[in-house]
Design a protein around this motif. Sequence first.
Motif, PDB file in Angstrom:
ATOM      1  N   ASP A  77      -8.770 -26.004  39.583  1.00 24.01           N
ATOM      2  CA  ASP A  77      -8.834 -26.711  38.309  1.00 24.01           C
ATOM      3  C   ASP A  77      -9.884 -26.124  37.373  1.00 24.01           C
ATOM      4  N   VAL A  78     -10.895 -25.477  37.941  1.00 23.03           N
ATOM      5  CA  VAL A  78     -11.972 -24.900  37.138  1.00 23.03           C
ATOM      6  C   VAL A  78     -11.486 -23.668  36.365  1.00 23.03           C
ATOM      7  N   PHE A  79     -10.430 -23.008  36.905  1.00 23.76           N
ATOM      8  CA  PHE A  79      -9.988 -21.742  36.323  1.00 23.76           C
ATOM      9  C   PHE A  79      -8.562 -21.783  35.754  1.00 23.76           C
ATOM     10  N   GLY A  80      -7.831 -22.868  35.954  1.00 23.31           N
ATOM     11  CA  GLY A  80      -6.417 -22.898  35.612  1.00 23.31           C
ATOM     12  C   GLY A  80      -6.112 -23.182  34.157  1.00 23.31           C
ATOM     13  N   SER A  81      -4.876 -23.678  33.927  1.00 28.08           N
ATOM     14  CA  SER A  81      -4.385 -23.853  32.556  1.00 28.08           C
ATOM     15  C   SER A  81      -5.112 -24.947  31.801  1.00 28.08           C
ATOM     16  N   THR A  82      -5.701 -25.910  32.522  1.00 24.96           N
ATOM     17  CA  THR A  82      -6.417 -26.990  31.846  1.00 24.96           C
ATOM     18  C   THR A  82      -7.926 -26.752  31.818  1.00 24.96           C
ATOM     19  N   ALA A  83      -8.359 -25.593  32.267  1.00 24.06           N
ATOM     20  CA  ALA A  83      -9.786 -25.281  32.321  1.00 24.06           C
ATOM     21  C   ALA A  83     -10.318 -24.988  30.923  1.00 24.06           C
ATOM     22  N   THR A  84     -11.627 -24.812  30.846  1.00 24.37           N
ATOM     23  CA  THR A  84     -12.262 -24.427  29.590  1.00 24.37           C
ATOM     24  C   THR A  84     -13.082 -23.164  29.804  1.00 24.37           C
ATOM     25  N   TYR A  85     -13.343 -22.503  28.696  1.00 25.81           N
ATOM     26  CA  TYR A  85     -14.174 -21.290  28.706  1.00 25.81           C
ATOM     27  C   TYR A  85     -15.214 -21.441  27.618  1.00 25.81           C
ATOM     28  N   VAL A 115     -19.345 -20.005  31.030  1.00 31.48           N
ATOM     29  CA  VAL A 115     -19.175 -21.140  31.930  1.00 31.48           C
ATOM     30  C   VAL A 115     -17.710 -21.551  31.933  1.00 31.48           C
ATOM     31  N   ARG A 116     -17.182 -21.784  33.123  1.00 30.45           N
ATOM     32  CA  ARG A 116     -15.810 -22.242  33.276  1.00 30.45           C
ATOM     33  C   ARG A 116     -15.796 -23.732  33.607  1.00 30.45           C
ATOM     34  N   SER A 117     -15.217 -24.499  32.704  1.00 35.77           N
ATOM     35  CA  SER A 117     -15.027 -25.943  32.896  1.00 35.77           C
ATOM     36  C   SER A 117     -16.314 -26.684  33.216  1.00 35.77           C
TER      37      SER A 117
END
Length: 819
Positions: free
Chosen positions: A717-725, A742-744
């Motif tokens: 979830d930290v890196f997928g389609s709903t994650a943030t950058y 930072v990721r998510s």
Amino acid sequence: MTPERPEREIPDSMGPAAPTATYRLQLQPEFPFAAAEAAVPYLASLGVSHLHLSPVLEAVPGSAHGYDVVDHTRVREELGGERGLRSLARTAREHGLGLVVDIVPNHMAMAPRHNRPLWEVLREGPESPYARWFDIDWDAQGGRVLLPVLGGRLGTELDRFKVDGDVLRYYDHEFPLREGTRDLPLPRLLDAQWYRPVWWRLARTELNYRRFFSISELVGVRVEDPEVFAATHGKILELLADGVFEGLRVDHPDGLADPDAYLRRLHEASGGRWTVVEKILADGEPLPAAWPVAGTTGYDALRHVDGLFTDPAGAAELLGVYRRFASPPADLGGSWEATVRRAAYQVLTHELATESGRLTRVAARLCARSDEPGLRDHAPWALGTALRELLVRVGVYRPYQSTDASTVVTAEAAAEARAVFTVPEEAHAVDVVRDLVLGRYGDGPEHAEFRARFAQTSSALRAKSVEDTAFYRYVPLLSANEVGGAPGAPAVSPDDFHAYCARLQRDWPGTGTALSTHDTKRSADVRAALSVLTQCPDRWDGLLAEVTPRDAADVPDPQTAWAAWQTVFGLGPADPDRVRGALLKHVREAGLHTAWTEQDPAYEAAVAAFVTAGPCGEPGRHVAALRAELAPHVRANVLGAALVHLTMPGVPDVYQGTEDEYLALVDPDNREPFAPPRPSPPRSSAPGTAASAETAGIPEKAALTTAALRLRARRPDVFGSTATYAPLAAEGPRAAHCVAFVRSGEVLSAVTRLSSRLTDGGGWRDTCLALPAGRWTDLLVPGRRFTGRVRVADLFERSPVALLERTGDDTPADRATHG
């Protein structure tokens, strides 16, 4: 260049179904399904979610790559057949892994004895039910397929033909005989066939079937035909439906008549499986938003990651050193733009002369038959000139139906093309051709054919003139000469890199990313070493003055010498045979002194002798000494690029062996059979595979790779389609040398950029990085935890990179200590 695209709507199928990370395996008879199956436990331990397989359908016997497909209905027997593939899939599934496969829709092998559909076309001609499979111009060559297979002109080769029943043989070639012709005298028998065997050199101008680039051994397939699509994709779709495969990598969609329609049909037929396309994007070019794919195979990410570790000022200085050393003319290696333009003219009039000629015939036929007065009375030579002048000015691979073609075939390009004509009235042909490309004269079948052929020719021209020619002529920094690269502007600023990553996360979160592939001209670790030279161009200048005196009689030419010295710097100590092979390929691709089809044995012998005596001889020790001195900065680049790649937006593809130090040159060097590491040292190292524990200059790369991949698997979830950058900026005098994001809000990546310049400037000094709220645990150096504002020198005390995971909230005591 195309303008910035509006935010893309992400289909649901592009999200949860995406892998967390893939591992590319190059299958071949020396590494079949059984070998891949044996490696599954090791590969699963790395933390990838899927194995990415090279093509698995039946190919030419002995093929080391599988892109020369001959039968779409069968899994390749040399790899273990369908039973072996399904066994691999079961074992992979037992270890928590899925399979992604490479498919080849654009072409098949021009090998009639192995390719049954082609065999039937050659036997029955245009009335064969398989004739619709292949893009053959039956109006040319008297309605016969030109086969450029003869070693000399027909008159000198007649006694090499043998008739064996209903088969015509020429050395190891076999061709079917048209019914009722087997008893004819040989000359009449040859004239009676639906094909015409000719001297191989005629392919350049006389070929009447579409091929892959300028490779006559690969014939284009018309997958735009629904029946052809169904026949060529049935087995792959069956394996997808059965769960053997879970995703697709599409090879060279730019060769297709209509990539938009093809990808829509594939998306529907596959049930919306995760799919990435081998689309080479020019700098600033967006992927068509309408394509129902997860993204590209990652060459655009490669360019941005490599550019992040390239010093822009040093790259400019290195270019000056190169020009003084090699003295190349502007259009033959001295200027990137001029080199590309010169190469495009040459490729279009030589290697792609047959494609250019066919496109001109289509345009002339369309104009002659048109009811539009504006299309009449244009001489074929004028149309051909207009086509040439517009094609060489296309700055991307091709236009698409779903995009505005005027941003590819621009008004500025048309104005330049018109200036080539001496008679203004004849220059109107440029406007006619451009309007045809833009669809302004109608949308009938002939108009659609013209637009498709223009786009297909454009993509072949771009690939051949840039990747296969200009990259070998313009060589100031070899690490920039990579697929999808921008050698004229090799550096990428941190701000531009962050903006790129933000766009990926927003528009293409499931896209593939890559640093090394089966097609990269140099592996990521070789390129990482070469980019260090942009931080010390003066030292490189001094080294060349020491090892290559300008009056040395044994230097074949200074451009090749420059490329040879950079090659051994990037590769490090290596088998001379590997370097000689790479340099011979280099000079043949460049085509300045020798070429694949017009080889100069004396020049090539001089190149081989120079490599042996110079870069791989005693003078090469000076290069090795400089590389050893710069080893800490090479290490910083290698580890930095690896960490950025594995934690940036997208799905990272890890090429076989690159989880450890991997030093390889262009194929076949980088396509050696995969050898998984042994469980205990010493580990063997074949050319092109991961270095052994004894020789690895960067032993922690494997640990970094495994830590990042396992983190992705553990926290998708930290890196997928709903994650943030989110970029994270350092503060202080050396802030520009720290790149962090930072990721998510849960994972932080920080790397050292331009470490040699940093050292020359006195180190980090008081530079700090303010971490987001929480306790952060170092995943690369056990036992280290950080909170609040951290000195960058402390963060990078043990390594030039840091991978931190948020493991809890900070406490008042933490804030008092680190705030």
